[in-house]
Write a protein that holds these residues in place. Structure first.
Motif, PDB file in Angstrom:
ATOM      1  N   ALA A  24       0.833  -1.206   0.000  1.00  6.71           N
ATOM      2  CA  ALA A  24       0.000   0.000   0.000  1.00  6.71           C
ATOM      3  C   ALA A  24       0.867   1.255   0.000  1.00  6.71           C
ATOM      4  O   ALA A  24       2.061   1.203   0.324  1.00  6.71           O
ATOM      5  N   HIS A  25       0.271   2.359  -0.340  1.00  5.10           N
ATOM      6  CA  HIS A  25       0.864   3.693  -0.248  1.00  5.10           C
ATOM      7  C   HIS A  25       2.080   3.884  -1.151  1.00  5.10           C
ATOM      8  O   HIS A  25       3.042   4.551  -0.777  1.00  5.10           O
ATOM      9  N   LEU A  26       2.040   3.315  -2.351  1.00  4.08           N
ATOM     10  CA  LEU A  26       3.112   3.534  -3.318  1.00  4.08           C
ATOM     11  C   LEU A  26       2.835   4.809  -4.102  1.00  4.08           C
ATOM     12  O   LEU A  26       1.685   5.136  -4.389  1.00  4.08           O
ATOM     13  N   THR A  27       3.885   5.517  -4.471  1.00  5.19           N
ATOM     14  CA  THR A  27       3.755   6.708  -5.303  1.00  5.19           C
ATOM     15  C   THR A  27       4.032   6.311  -6.741  1.00  5.19           C
ATOM     16  O   THR A  27       5.126   5.827  -7.053  1.00  5.19           O
ATOM     17  N   ARG A  28       3.041   6.478  -7.575  1.00  4.44           N
ATOM     18  CA  ARG A  28       3.203   6.104  -8.980  1.00  4.44           C
ATOM     19  C   ARG A  28       4.151   7.058  -9.690  1.00  4.44           C
ATOM     20  O   ARG A  28       4.195   8.244  -9.387  1.00  4.44           O
ATOM     21  N   VAL A  29       4.866   6.518 -10.670  1.00  2.79           N
ATOM     22  CA  VAL A  29       5.779   7.319 -11.470  1.00  2.79           C
ATOM     23  C   VAL A  29       5.015   7.827 -12.684  1.00  2.79           C
ATOM     24  O   VAL A  29       4.378   7.049 -13.398  1.00  2.79           O
ATOM     25  N   GLY A  30       5.056   9.121 -12.892  1.00  2.31           N
ATOM     26  CA  GLY A  30       4.331   9.732 -14.005  1.00  2.31           C
ATOM     27  C   GLY A  30       5.114   9.659 -15.306  1.00  2.31           C
ATOM     28  O   GLY A  30       6.220   9.093 -15.375  1.00  2.31           O
ATOM     29  N   PRO A  31       4.567  10.241 -16.357  1.00  5.99           N
ATOM     30  CA  PRO A  31       5.212  10.182 -17.668  1.00  5.99           C
ATOM     31  C   PRO A  31       6.549  10.920 -17.725  1.00  5.99           C
ATOM     32  O   PRO A  31       7.355  10.667 -18.615  1.00  5.99           O
ATOM     33  N   ASP A  32       6.792  11.810 -16.782  1.00  6.48           N
ATOM     34  CA  ASP A  32       8.069  12.530 -16.756  1.00  6.48           C
ATOM     35  C   ASP A  32       9.157  11.776 -16.000  1.00  6.48           C
ATOM     36  O   ASP A  32      10.298  12.220 -15.961  1.00  6.48           O
ATOM     37  N   GLY A  33       8.811  10.642 -15.420  1.00  5.32           N
ATOM     38  CA  GLY A  33       9.785   9.864 -14.653  1.00  5.32           C
ATOM     39  C   GLY A  33      10.792   9.175 -15.556  1.00  5.32           C
ATOM     40  O   GLY A  33      10.515   8.853 -16.711  1.00  5.32           O
ATOM     41  N   ASP A  34      11.983   8.958 -15.013  1.00  4.26           N
ATOM     42  CA  ASP A  34      13.011   8.270 -15.797  1.00  4.26           C
ATOM     43  C   ASP A  34      12.871   6.757 -15.655  1.00  4.26           C
ATOM     44  O   ASP A  34      12.048   6.258 -14.883  1.00  4.26           O
ATOM     45  N   ASP A  35      13.657   6.025 -16.427  1.00  2.00           N
ATOM     46  CA  ASP A  35      13.567   4.566 -16.433  1.00  2.00           C
ATOM     47  C   ASP A  35      13.868   3.954 -15.069  1.00  2.00           C
ATOM     48  O   ASP A  35      13.220   3.003 -14.650  1.00  2.00           O
ATOM     49  N   ALA A  36      14.847   4.501 -14.373  1.00  2.00           N
ATOM     50  CA  ALA A  36      15.223   3.957 -13.065  1.00  2.00           C
ATOM     51  C   ALA A  36      14.077   4.126 -12.062  1.00  2.00           C
ATOM     52  O   ALA A  36      13.794   3.223 -11.274  1.00  2.00           O
ATOM     53  N   SER A  37      13.398   5.270 -12.101  1.00  2.00           N
ATOM     54  CA  SER A  37      12.268   5.498 -11.196  1.00  2.00           C
ATOM     55  C   SER A  37      11.118   4.547 -11.508  1.00  2.00           C
ATOM     56  O   SER A  37      10.479   4.007 -10.609  1.00  2.00           O
ATOM     57  N   PHE A  38      10.861   4.345 -12.797  1.00  2.00           N
ATOM     58  CA  PHE A  38       9.781   3.450 -13.193  1.00  2.00           C
ATOM     59  C   PHE A  38      10.108   2.013 -12.823  1.00  2.00           C
ATOM     60  O   PHE A  38       9.247   1.271 -12.342  1.00  2.00           O
ATOM     61  N   GLU A  39      11.356   1.620 -13.007  1.00  2.00           N
ATOM     62  CA  GLU A  39      11.782   0.271 -12.608  1.00  2.00           C
ATOM     63  C   GLU A  39      11.607   0.085 -11.102  1.00  2.00           C
ATOM     64  O   GLU A  39      11.119  -0.952 -10.652  1.00  2.00           O
ATOM     65  N   GLY A  40      11.974   1.081 -10.328  1.00  2.00           N
ATOM     66  CA  GLY A  40      11.804   1.010  -8.884  1.00  2.00           C
ATOM     67  C   GLY A  40      10.345   0.882  -8.492  1.00  2.00           C
ATOM     68  O   GLY A  40       9.997   0.110  -7.600  1.00  2.00           O
ATOM     69  N   TYR A  41       9.463   1.631  -9.174  1.00  2.00           N
ATOM     70  CA  TYR A  41       8.038   1.556  -8.892  1.00  2.00           C
ATOM     71  C   TYR A  41       7.483   0.169  -9.200  1.00  2.00           C
ATOM     72  O   TYR A  41       6.672  -0.371  -8.457  1.00  2.00           O
ATOM     73  N   LEU A  42       7.921  -0.423 -10.302  1.00  2.37           N
ATOM     74  CA  LEU A  42       7.406  -1.726 -10.705  1.00  2.37           C
ATOM     75  C   LEU A  42       7.933  -2.882  -9.868  1.00  2.37           C
ATOM     76  O   LEU A  42       7.194  -3.808  -9.548  1.00  2.37           O
ATOM     77  N   PHE A  43       9.212  -2.852  -9.515  1.00  2.00           N
ATOM     78  CA  PHE A  43       9.845  -4.043  -8.970  1.00  2.00           C
ATOM     79  C   PHE A  43      10.355  -3.950  -7.534  1.00  2.00           C
ATOM     80  O   PHE A  43      10.549  -4.981  -6.899  1.00  2.00           O
ATOM     81  N   GLN A  44      10.605  -2.768  -7.021  1.00  7.82           N
ATOM     82  CA  GLN A  44      11.179  -2.638  -5.678  1.00  7.82           C
ATOM     83  C   GLN A  44      10.060  -2.525  -4.647  1.00  7.82           C
ATOM     84  O   GLN A  44       9.343  -1.535  -4.604  1.00  7.82           O
ATOM     85  N   ARG A  45       9.926  -3.545  -3.838  1.00  5.62           N
ATOM     86  CA  ARG A  45       8.888  -3.565  -2.817  1.00  5.62           C
ATOM     87  C   ARG A  45       9.496  -3.927  -1.461  1.00  5.62           C
ATOM     88  O   ARG A  45      10.431  -4.724  -1.375  1.00  5.62           O
ATOM     89  N   ALA A  46       8.908  -3.349  -0.440  1.00  8.99           N
ATOM     90  CA  ALA A  46       9.292  -3.734   0.914  1.00  8.99           C
ATOM     91  C   ALA A  46       8.704  -5.121   1.175  1.00  8.99           C
ATOM     92  O   ALA A  46       7.590  -5.418   0.755  1.00  8.99           O
ATOM     93  N   ASN A  47       9.455  -5.952   1.808  1.00  9.91           N
ATOM     94  CA  ASN A  47       8.965  -7.286   2.158  1.00  9.91           C
ATOM     95  C   ASN A  47       9.391  -7.563   3.597  1.00  9.91           C
ATOM     96  O   ASN A  47      10.203  -8.443   3.861  1.00  9.91           O
ATOM     97  N   PRO A  48       8.846  -6.778   4.528  1.00 11.53           N
ATOM     98  CA  PRO A  48       9.337  -6.861   5.908  1.00 11.53           C
ATOM     99  C   PRO A  48       8.819  -8.085   6.654  1.00 11.53           C
ATOM    100  O   PRO A  48       7.754  -8.623   6.348  1.00 11.53           O
ATOM    101  N   ARG A  49       9.600  -8.485   7.604  1.00 12.29           N
ATOM    102  CA  ARG A  49       9.113  -9.454   8.586  1.00 12.29           C
ATOM    103  C   ARG A  49       8.597  -8.590   9.727  1.00 12.29           C
ATOM    104  O   ARG A  49       9.362  -7.937  10.423  1.00 12.29           O
TER     105      ARG A  49
END
Length: 107
Positions: A24-49
């Motif tokens: 929850a509470h992810l900030t979407r990357v808009g059309p002005d975002g770079d590839d690294a930001s978009f990759e982070g939005y798609l694939f980098q998730r917290a997976n806490p214990r």
């Protein structure tokens, strides 16, 4: 079994009536975002214990999306709240802090 109460219709539903939607509470990357930001939005998730904030959909009920705060290790549910909320409500954060002294996580 995980039991969550849908804040939209008030039904307490087990996980077989729900569909998980990820973090929850992810900030979407808009059309002005770079590839690294978009990759982070798609694939980098917290997976806490421990305490985690997630999106769920009441698929076999009202069909609405909502957020839940729960402990991934114990399945303890601290509360559910509307998906239109940009941050966890204070009452849920207070409940987490009371049950998990020293917790200073981010939503």
């Amino acid at each position: 079994m995980l039991l969550l109460t849908c804040p939209a219709c008030g039904v307490a539903a087990d996980e077989t009536e729900l569909a998980p939607g990820g973090e929850a509470h992810l900030t979407r990357v808009g059309p002005d975002g770079d590839d690294a930001s978009f990759e982070g939005y798609l694939f980098q998730r917290a997976n806490p214990r421990g305490v985690h904030f997630e999106r769920w959909r009441h698929v076999y009920g009202c069909g609405k999306w909502f957020h839940a705060a729960r402990d991934t290790a114990t399945l303890e549910v601290f509360g559910t709240y509307s998906a239109q909320t940009t941050a966890p409500p204070d009452d849920i954060l207070d409940k987490i802090k009371a049950r998990r002294p020293g917790w200073e996580g981010n939503a």
